[in-house]
Design a protein around this motif. Structure first.
Motif, PDB file in Angstrom:
ATOM      1  N   UNK A 149       0.844  -1.196   0.000  1.00  0.00           N
ATOM      2  CA  UNK A 149       0.000   0.000   0.000  1.00  0.00           C
ATOM      3  C   UNK A 149       0.879   1.246   0.000  1.00  0.00           C
ATOM      4  N   UNK A 150       0.560   2.176  -0.897  1.00  0.00           N
ATOM      5  CA  UNK A 150       1.338   3.414  -1.009  1.00  0.00           C
ATOM      6  C   UNK A 150       0.415   4.553  -1.438  1.00  0.00           C
ATOM      7  N   UNK A 151       0.821   5.762  -1.118  1.00  0.00           N
ATOM      8  CA  UNK A 151       0.075   6.939  -1.533  1.00  0.00           C
ATOM      9  C   UNK A 151       0.334   7.343  -2.969  1.00  0.00           C
ATOM     10  N   UNK A 152       1.132   6.573  -3.694  1.00  0.00           N
ATOM     11  CA  UNK A 152       1.453   6.874  -5.088  1.00  0.00           C
ATOM     12  C   UNK A 152       0.228   6.747  -5.991  1.00  0.00           C
ATOM     13  N   UNK A 153       0.309   7.364  -7.181  1.00  0.00           N
ATOM     14  CA  UNK A 153      -0.791   7.259  -8.141  1.00  0.00           C
ATOM     15  C   UNK A 153      -0.805   5.878  -8.789  1.00  0.00           C
ATOM     16  N   UNK A 154      -1.919   5.536  -9.406  1.00  0.00           N
ATOM     17  CA  UNK A 154      -2.097   4.191  -9.960  1.00  0.00           C
ATOM     18  C   UNK A 154      -1.139   3.906 -11.111  1.00  0.00           C
ATOM     19  N   UNK A 155      -0.777   4.914 -11.881  1.00  0.00           N
ATOM     20  CA  UNK A 155       0.158   4.673 -12.987  1.00  0.00           C
ATOM     21  C   UNK A 155       1.527   4.238 -12.468  1.00  0.00           C
ATOM     22  N   UNK A 156       1.993   4.880 -11.408  1.00  0.00           N
ATOM     23  CA  UNK A 156       3.260   4.485 -10.790  1.00  0.00           C
ATOM     24  C   UNK A 156       3.166   3.096 -10.180  1.00  0.00           C
ATOM     25  N   UNK A 157       2.036   2.803  -9.553  1.00  0.00           N
ATOM     26  CA  UNK A 157       1.836   1.486  -8.951  1.00  0.00           C
ATOM     27  C   UNK A 157       1.785   0.384 -10.005  1.00  0.00           C
ATOM     28  N   UNK A 158       1.199   0.662 -11.157  1.00  0.00           N
ATOM     29  CA  UNK A 158       1.176  -0.334 -12.240  1.00  0.00           C
ATOM     30  C   UNK A 158       2.597  -0.712 -12.646  1.00  0.00           C
ATOM     31  N   UNK A 159       3.430   0.288 -12.843  1.00  0.00           N
ATOM     32  CA  UNK A 159       4.828   0.034 -13.243  1.00  0.00           C
ATOM     33  C   UNK A 159       5.580  -0.709 -12.146  1.00  0.00           C
ATOM     34  N   UNK A 160       5.380  -0.285 -10.901  1.00  0.00           N
ATOM     35  CA  UNK A 160       6.052  -0.899  -9.761  1.00  0.00           C
ATOM     36  C   UNK A 160       5.632  -2.364  -9.607  1.00  0.00           C
ATOM     37  N   UNK A 161       4.350  -2.660  -9.882  1.00  0.00           N
ATOM     38  CA  UNK A 161       3.854  -4.031  -9.743  1.00  0.00           C
ATOM     39  C   UNK A 161       4.533  -4.989 -10.719  1.00  0.00           C
ATOM     40  N   UNK A 162       4.972  -4.454 -11.839  1.00  0.00           N
ATOM     41  CA  UNK A 162       5.663  -5.278 -12.833  1.00  0.00           C
ATOM     42  C   UNK A 162       7.144  -5.396 -12.489  1.00  0.00           C
ATOM     43  N   UNK A 163       7.808  -4.259 -12.373  1.00  0.00           N
ATOM     44  CA  UNK A 163       9.267  -4.286 -12.243  1.00  0.00           C
ATOM     45  C   UNK A 163       9.760  -4.694 -10.862  1.00  0.00           C
TER      46      UNK A 163
END
Length: 184
Positions: free
Chosen positions: A101-115
């Protein structure tokens, strides 16, 4: 405390990462063991795909490891995500779901979930309400969380808490608790 916040904000402006690693939480303490975990629904990402995450729905499948982290793609958060990714099969074998869980936006979370999560587990958006409910605000006025991990049992009770600025200990502590729950 206000003096430290000013010093940390100055350091954040000057060096960015210093703030992430040394800031103290605006909340004195995380939620206590035995407390009812606040229910929520939010937007998440797994393997780059957006979805709706509901804590109540996920608890029907077993315990949930809810770990809050400050910011995607920072050193400590990347290390922690990599460690959770490496241990995902053990969490799954014990019947638990891991979600960052993070306060980041969903676009950043999408990238983070992959890499960084390596498509192994989901990450989700911690909005203001979630940050307040779980008492994980890093500093007043910031939509950043401190590094706190909770294990929530199927009944919605918090059964383990680990709150520390360094990523070490979060995975081992939560995994040990999840394994103990699966034996009981």
């Amino acid at each position: 405390m206000k003096k430290w916040i000013v010093i940390l904000l100055t350091a954040a402006i000057a060096g960015g990462a210093v703030f992430v690693y040394y800031a103290r939480s605006a909340n004195a303490e995380p939620l206590e063991i035995g407390a009812t975990a606040p229910d929520f629904t939010t937007t998440g990402a797994l393997a780059g795909q957006e979805f709706q995450f509901s804590l109540a729905d996920k608890l029907k499948d077993g315990p949930v490891v809810l770990y809050f982290f400050p910011k995607v793609f920072t050193d400590g958060c990347t290390i922690e995500a990599n460690m959770f990714a490496e241990a995902t099969s053990e969490f799954n074998a014990a019947g638990a779901t891991v979600i960052g869980m993070s306060g980041d936006d969903i676009e950043g979370l999408k990238k983070f979930s992959v890499s960084e999560c390596r498509d192994k587990f989901a990450v989700a958006r911690a909005d203001e309400k979630i940050i307040e409910a779980y008492q994980v605000r890093m500093a007043p006025g910031l939509a950043m969380t401190n590094r706190t991990s909770y294990v929530i049992d199927e009944g919605g009770r918090i059964v383990f808490v680990h709150s520390a600025t360094k990523p070490q200990g979060h995975v081992s502590g939560t995994l040990a608790k999840v394994k103990a729950l699966s034996k009981s």
